[in-house]
Design a protein around this motif. Sequence first.
Motif, PDB file in Angstrom:
ATOM      1  N   UNK A 377      39.624  49.577  22.718  1.00  5.69           N
ATOM      2  CA  UNK A 377      40.273  49.163  21.469  1.00  5.69           C
ATOM      3  C   UNK A 377      40.035  47.679  21.208  1.00  5.69           C
ATOM      4  N   UNK A 378      40.180  46.849  22.268  1.00  5.21           N
ATOM      5  CA  UNK A 378      39.930  45.419  22.116  1.00  5.21           C
ATOM      6  C   UNK A 378      38.478  45.129  21.789  1.00  5.21           C
ATOM      7  N   UNK A 379      37.549  45.881  22.401  1.00  6.65           N
ATOM      8  CA  UNK A 379      36.124  45.675  22.121  1.00  6.65           C
ATOM      9  C   UNK A 379      35.792  46.025  20.675  1.00  6.65           C
ATOM     10  N   UNK A 380      36.433  47.059  20.134  1.00  9.02           N
ATOM     11  CA  UNK A 380      36.194  47.427  18.737  1.00  9.02           C
ATOM     12  C   UNK A 380      36.619  46.304  17.791  1.00  9.02           C
ATOM     13  N   UNK A 381      37.679  45.581  18.163  1.00 10.12           N
ATOM     14  CA  UNK A 381      38.166  44.490  17.315  1.00 10.12           C
ATOM     15  C   UNK A 381      37.278  43.251  17.392  1.00 10.12           C
ATOM     16  N   UNK A 382      36.368  43.195  18.362  1.00  8.34           N
ATOM     17  CA  UNK A 382      35.435  42.065  18.421  1.00  8.34           C
ATOM     18  C   UNK A 382      34.427  42.093  17.273  1.00  8.34           C
ATOM     19  N   UNK A 383      34.353  43.215  16.567  1.00 12.89           N
ATOM     20  CA  UNK A 383      33.394  43.326  15.466  1.00 12.89           C
ATOM     21  C   UNK A 383      33.892  42.649  14.191  1.00 12.89           C
ATOM     22  N   UNK A 389      35.979  39.613   8.469  1.00 13.75           N
ATOM     23  CA  UNK A 389      34.543  39.605   8.220  1.00 13.75           C
ATOM     24  C   UNK A 389      33.810  39.987   9.500  1.00 13.75           C
ATOM     25  N   UNK A 390      32.609  40.490   9.343  1.00 13.85           N
ATOM     26  CA  UNK A 390      31.786  40.890  10.479  1.00 13.85           C
ATOM     27  C   UNK A 390      30.469  40.129  10.432  1.00 13.85           C
ATOM     28  N   UNK A 391      30.238  39.297  11.442  1.00 12.25           N
ATOM     29  CA  UNK A 391      29.031  38.481  11.504  1.00 12.25           C
ATOM     30  C   UNK A 391      28.278  38.792  12.787  1.00 12.25           C
ATOM     31  N   UNK A 392      27.004  39.082  12.669  1.00  7.50           N
ATOM     32  CA  UNK A 392      26.212  39.540  13.797  1.00  7.50           C
ATOM     33  C   UNK A 392      26.209  38.517  14.945  1.00  7.50           C
ATOM     34  N   UNK A 393      25.966  37.240  14.608  1.00  2.00           N
ATOM     35  CA  UNK A 393      25.888  36.214  15.649  1.00  2.00           C
ATOM     36  C   UNK A 393      27.235  36.070  16.361  1.00  2.00           C
ATOM     37  N   UNK A 395      29.570  38.379  16.655  1.00  2.00           N
ATOM     38  CA  UNK A 395      29.808  39.575  17.465  1.00  2.00           C
ATOM     39  C   UNK A 395      29.079  39.472  18.797  1.00  2.00           C
ATOM     40  N   UNK A 396      27.792  39.105  18.755  1.00  4.40           N
ATOM     41  CA  UNK A 396      27.003  38.986  19.988  1.00  4.40           C
ATOM     42  C   UNK A 396      27.587  37.914  20.901  1.00  4.40           C
ATOM     43  N   UNK A 397      27.994  36.786  20.304  1.00  7.90           N
ATOM     44  CA  UNK A 397      28.576  35.706  21.096  1.00  7.90           C
ATOM     45  C   UNK A 397      29.876  36.146  21.755  1.00  7.90           C
ATOM     46  N   UNK A 398      30.696  36.903  21.035  1.00 13.07           N
ATOM     47  CA  UNK A 398      31.971  37.360  21.588  1.00 13.07           C
ATOM     48  C   UNK A 398      31.767  38.336  22.742  1.00 13.07           C
ATOM     49  N   UNK A 399      30.861  39.278  22.563  1.00 13.08           N
ATOM     50  CA  UNK A 399      30.622  40.246  23.638  1.00 13.08           C
ATOM     51  C   UNK A 399      30.042  39.557  24.865  1.00 13.08           C
ATOM     52  N   UNK A 400      29.145  38.610  24.648  1.00 16.80           N
ATOM     53  CA  UNK A 400      28.571  37.870  25.782  1.00 16.80           C
ATOM     54  C   UNK A 400      29.661  37.088  26.509  1.00 16.80           C
ATOM     55  N   UNK A 401      30.539  36.424  25.742  1.00 19.53           N
ATOM     56  CA  UNK A 401      31.628  35.662  26.367  1.00 19.53           C
ATOM     57  C   UNK A 401      32.575  36.582  27.130  1.00 19.53           C
ATOM     58  N   UNK A 402      32.909  37.729  26.539  1.00 19.15           N
ATOM     59  CA  UNK A 402      33.812  38.668  27.205  1.00 19.15           C
ATOM     60  C   UNK A 402      33.225  39.157  28.515  1.00 19.15           C
ATOM     61  N   UNK A 403      31.950  39.517  28.500  1.00 19.76           N
ATOM     62  CA  UNK A 403      31.308  40.068  29.697  1.00 19.76           C
ATOM     63  C   UNK A 403      31.198  39.005  30.789  1.00 19.76           C
ATOM     64  N   UNK A 404      30.726  37.800  30.423  1.00 14.48           N
ATOM     65  CA  UNK A 404      30.542  36.745  31.414  1.00 14.48           C
ATOM     66  C   UNK A 404      31.875  36.290  31.993  1.00 14.48           C
ATOM     67  N   UNK A 405      32.871  36.072  31.134  1.00 14.45           N
ATOM     68  CA  UNK A 405      34.174  35.629  31.627  1.00 14.45           C
ATOM     69  C   UNK A 405      34.838  36.689  32.494  1.00 14.45           C
ATOM     70  N   UNK A 406      34.686  37.947  32.113  1.00 13.43           N
ATOM     71  CA  UNK A 406      35.256  39.026  32.926  1.00 13.43           C
ATOM     72  C   UNK A 406      34.643  39.026  34.323  1.00 13.43           C
ATOM     73  N   UNK A 407      33.306  38.936  34.394  1.00 18.35           N
ATOM     74  CA  UNK A 407      32.627  38.955  35.694  1.00 18.35           C
ATOM     75  C   UNK A 407      33.035  37.765  36.550  1.00 18.35           C
ATOM     76  N   UNK A 408      33.129  36.585  35.936  1.00 21.26           N
ATOM     77  CA  UNK A 408      33.500  35.386  36.699  1.00 21.26           C
ATOM     78  C   UNK A 408      34.931  35.491  37.220  1.00 21.26           C
ATOM     79  N   UNK A 409      35.850  35.977  36.379  1.00 19.96           N
ATOM     80  CA  UNK A 409      37.255  36.063  36.800  1.00 19.96           C
ATOM     81  C   UNK A 409      37.451  37.149  37.851  1.00 19.96           C
TER      82      UNK A 409
END
Length: 611
Positions: A377-383, A389-393, A395-409
């Motif tokens: 549900x949270x990932x769907x809201x990243x769009x 508004x929905x902006x491609x750049x 969206x990609x930046x948010x998913x990258x930040x979510x994935x990297x921060x999750x792995x580091x934590x």
Amino acid sequence: MDSVAHHRRAGSNWLAFADRLSRPFWLVLAAIVVVYHVGLIFYGLVPNLVSRPVHMALILPFVLAAAPGTAGQKASGAVLAIIGSAAALWIAFHHNALGDQYGFLESGWQMAIAICLLLVVLEAARRAIGWPLPLVAGVALLYGLFGQHIPGQFGHSGIPLESCLGTLTIAEGGIWGSLTGVSVGVVAIFVIFGAVLNAGEAGQGFMNVASAAAGRLKGGAAKVSVISSALFGSISGSAAAHVASTGAVTLPAMEKLGYPKRLAAAVEAVASSGGQIMPPLMGAGAYVLVELTGTPYTAIIAAAILPAILFFVAVWVGIDVYARHTELKSVAKEDRPAARDVFVTSLFFLVPFTVLLLGMFLVGFTPEYSAALAIFAGAALLFVNGQLQSRREQILSRFAAAILNAAKQVSMIAAIILCASIIIGVLSITGLGVKLTSLILEGSGGLLWPSLLLTALACLLLGMEVPTTAAYVICVSVAGPALTQLGLEPLQAHLFVFWFALLSTITPPVCGAVFIAAGMIGENWLRVAITAMALGVGLYIIPLGMIANPAILSLAETPLQALIAFLQIAIGLSAISFGLIGTRRILPSLALIALGFAVIFGPGLLLSQGA
């Protein structure tokens, strides 16, 4: 000189170039970490000697090789990560055969694997959080290996090297024990959930709701910090992360409105520290509590919610008391968010939290499965963003930040838990935990309150050196059995220890949240710490109040009695806050403090004497 400068520039340029080349690698590896841990929720049962070693193999690169450092540190970290990951994967591939060895190493090769695993775990924890916890774990290992040479009751009879190291590395104890299972199956999934929310508009939603709710009140900027920290604490249990994130907004706002710097920093440090006791996440602590007490996750939330709210109520009251003799302005109307922004941004955390809570309480899913659905549900809201508004750049930046921060934590917490698991393993193997429990009982004369004070002191001292969750795990392994033998319910004893493990965030000489807040606003840290201790007095008293008024932990079973206990402690804390902060004369201060303690502890002591 020109030649030296040229070589330095060339070296820095090469490091920057290498860093750019490595970014896709880390993003892919982080995605594997996220997919692995989410996938475990849906895949079904996986043997512990597979899931836990693979977990370690995936987190080691982020702890050892991805952290900032010199080229030499990164290179050595990469080598250690490869060695440690290979050793962990070897355990996973040979889990069937190792399960028949019952924790006994049968060859020189297995001995080498065991030594590699233990050394890499110690080094990973050192790089993640510094020396103290690995040193404690190293001393524990030495005790397990050579404790038979210690005379008296604190020695042990001796454990064969193959059995000692084997139990810690190839059996479902030690580094593959139940604590690591919590890290794999529960902590990781909720950390990923928090990272997904943080990557979107949830953090801004917390700030907007807090500003709309409290910004107009006297001391509004400080109260915004309290509310936003309570909300933010529901998705991240790190006091340092709270100060750095919410403090970046609230500290400049308080300074702009003329708040004393020491008070502004103290408010942020104290409010941010409360995130680690705020359900539903409580950092990693809630899930460790589940494992160590055998209590369902929903029961942990029900027991912990009223004390956590009480902590923030006490901070709120303290701000009101400060406002009696210090001008604490409200947030200007033009600086408060519009109603439309509050509504829209609040959806970014309300929707995932609704999915989480409905899954757990209404449908009856496990907390891990509910959290996985909330992640989607949270990932769907990243769009979409706060302007819908929905902006491609973006969206990609948010998913990258979510994935990297999750792995580091996930990696940071796993490094701590793996190292703490060595200590727990040695306590179990040698029987030292039972001996230390006996020492506490003897030192307190078999009385509950002296035992509580000894335990609180141990938590404070240990918490100065290691993170809250690790301090809690170590202290409760030693003191928990003693407290339960003296009549406390297991959950009551564990929550008491967990709260006191948090003391070092605001208590000198080591007070991490205070250091960060004071540095951000440019104030002397000791002045901030003194103010924080007065403002955060609930952190010292509420755990004791939970012992004197156990009904506050029984919201699910006896809600009326729980609310009465909540009100009783709130009144007592308010009197103590007025005594510490509001009055400027000794006798009225002492009278109010004494009255507060009488309200909190008097009825409980009278009842116990009557019984």
